[in-house]
Design an enzyme around this catalytic site. Structure first.
Site, PDB file in Angstrom:
ATOM      1  N   SER A  63       0.714  -1.116   0.181  1.00  0.00           N
ATOM      2  CA  SER A  63      -0.067   0.149   0.109  1.00  0.00           C
ATOM      3  C   SER A  63       0.759   1.329   0.108  1.00  0.00           C
ATOM      4  CB  SER A  63      -1.015  -0.037   1.300  1.00  0.00           C
ATOM      5  OG  SER A  63      -2.134   0.867   0.842  1.00  0.00           O
ATOM      6  N   ASP A 106      -9.384  -6.744  -4.423  1.00  0.00           N
ATOM      7  CA  ASP A 106      -8.762  -5.551  -4.090  1.00  0.00           C
ATOM      8  C   ASP A 106      -9.356  -4.241  -4.582  1.00  0.00           C
ATOM      9  OD1 ASP A 106      -6.615  -3.845  -3.204  1.00  0.00           O
ATOM     10  OD2 ASP A 106      -5.122  -5.141  -3.774  1.00  0.00           O
ATOM     11  N   HIS A 140      -7.409  -5.882  -0.179  1.00  0.00           N
ATOM     12  CA  HIS A 140      -6.067  -5.176   0.036  1.00  0.00           C
ATOM     13  C   HIS A 140      -5.205  -5.660   0.783  1.00  0.00           C
ATOM     14  CE1 HIS A 140      -3.842  -1.375  -0.383  1.00  0.00           C
ATOM     15  NE2 HIS A 140      -4.349  -1.319   0.878  1.00  0.00           N
TER      16      HIS A 140
END
Length: 471
Positions: A226, A412, A440
């Site tokens: 991320s 995701d 995610h």
């Protein structure tokens, strides 16, 4: 800090437990205990289902503790995992795996401790500096926003068994269990957005580079999730000679959005950190009124994206973003209700975890979030409302000099199609993989498939410039 002496985490949604958590907030000991609860599970994971008779015979040794950097209040919390002997000494043949201990569960856990885990603290005299051996590959794992190295507790042992490798996991400076130096940035009408973004990136990148030098790592496989993926890419662009392979796990910041690049920058945060959990009646930092701009859509607009909220809630959220009011500062502002807010998130997002894992992860998130604000304030300088990068990676990735992997969950909310587009202009070998039954947080959602993907991309040679596959 032996795992059998750790106090249990409070129950989720227990009013008394929430009050206890808030009242005992967040000194270093509480944060270290919360981290230790998660990492202590590493002791009970077998290697490919083959259990040792005791931790004394373990192939794997793990230690966690701070690595001091230069300057005031600068330490990077670090986990180091290395193999005590060659993995070939464990019989991992199909026959051996099939005949594994019947008490080992479907996640590969065994009631017999498999790993020696040494929990270091800031007061320990023993150094956490652990250079890789000449024939060892350094694999460095970097977490995302609002997380910490404890989030990968389900992955470490499998990753540590990659042949001839040493695993390092860090908390970014100003996040997780690392120290919280002042996060400073200034901007004037003459300051470009790229200058502010670069200064924010350097807060983390230069900390990682100094940490690398201290650990005497010449080259590393760099894994970032991320926001950690965004920062890992920025590091690889600045220090290409130090990255062997780059693995971007659901990275933020790839897509372009012109509106995001014109959105006003936030005001610098108050360094008094009045939103600390140590204040019974904290105040949100003040900032001048900013006229709200028309906002771009969320990064992904398909069925896997978060649900669209009502316009007033969205405007409120965007206004908070522009004022650099972070989720952590809101949690700290709520005082004794903060643990319940975290529990609501944890129980919803990680509902598939076992009850004890949910409790421990919830307690960990609370303690790393209720520490003084620091690196969290970089979010609004790097990303505009809507989670689009102010200086997108789309055109920057073409300058990478090392093989690059993109990993996404099949569910995701980050759009893998942005990586597909970016790869078209990249000249280095690239691979894009999508992990099934994962969102995610794909490393937590489907650990076996995630670990398999990491193993494949690290150990197997790439014979073509680009590749795509689902694990």
């Amino acid at each position: 800090m032996p795992s059998d002496t750790l106090p249990p985490s409070p129950e989720l949604f227990s009013r008394w437990g929430a009050f206890q958590t808030w009242w005992g907030r967040t000194n270093k000991e509480q944060a270290q205990i919360a981290e230790a609860r998660l990492l202590s599970r590493l002791q009970f994971f077998s290697f490919k289902g083959v259990a040792s008779t005791s931790a004394d015979n373990s192939l794997t040794i793990a230690r966690v503790g701070p690595v001091p950097l230069s300057g005031k209040n600068r330490q990077i919390n670090t986990l180091v995992i290395h193999q005590n002997s060659s993995p070939s000494s464990v019989d991992t043949s199909d026959a051996a795996v099939e005949s594994k201990d019947k008490e080992t569960d479907d996640q590969g856990r065994t009631p017999i401790a498999q790993t020696r885990l040494d929990m270091k603290t800031a007061t320990d005299e023993e150094s956490m500096v652990s250079p890789p051996a000449p024939d060892e590959r350094a694999i460095v794992v970097c977490h995302g926003y609002g997380a910490g190295l404890g989030f990968f507790f389900r992955n470490y042992l499998s990753l540590s068994q990659i042949p001839n490798s040493k695993i390092y996991a860090i908390d970014w400076l100003g996040m997780g269990g690392s120290s919280r130096p002042d996060f400073k940035f200034k901007h004037t009408p003459k300051t470009s957005i790229k200058e502010v973004v670069k200064d924010s990136e350097d807060f983390f990148i230069e900390g990682l580079e100094e940490w690398r030098q201290i650990q005497q790592i010449e080259k590393m496989v760099l894994i970032g999730h991320s926001l950690g993926g965004y920062l890992s890419a920025a590091y690889a662009l600045k220090y290409p000679d130090r990255v062997e392979k780059l693995i971007l796990v659901s990275p933020v910041g790839i897509p372009e959005n012109p509106e995001a690049q014109r959105t006003p920058l936030p005001e610098p945060p108050s360094q008094n950190d009045a939103t600390s959990a140590n204040s019974v009646q904290p105040k949100l930092q003040s900032a001048p009124q900013i006229k709200l701009q028309p906002q771009p859509p969320l990064p992904q607009q398909d069925a896997t994206a978060p649900p669209t909220r009502s316009s007033w809630v969205r405007r409120l959220a965007m206004g908070a973003w522009e004022r650099n009011i972070t989720p952590q500062s809101i949690m700290r502002f709520t005082g004794p209700f903060g643990p319940s807010l975290v529990a609501a998130y944890t129980s919803r997002r990680f509902a598939y975890l076992e009850e004890d894992e949910q409790r421990d992860l919830n307690n960990y998130i609370y303690h790393i979030s209720s520490k003084s604000g620091s690196g969290e304030y970089a979010l609004a300088t790097i990303l505009a409302p809507g989670a689009y990068a102010r200086w997108p990676l789309m055109d920057r990735l073409r300058d990478l000099k090392m093989p690059t992997v993109f990993l996404y969950g099949e569910s995701d909310w980050m759009d893998y199609r942005a990586a597909e587009k970016a790869r078209q202009s990249m000249t280095v070998p690239t691979v894009l993989m999508r992990i099934p039954n994962a969102g995610h947080h794909l490393y937590l959602d489907n650990p076996p498939a995630f670990d398999k993907a990491i193993l494949q991309t690290i150990t197997r040679p790439w014979d073509r410039p680009n590749g795509d596959r689902t694990v």
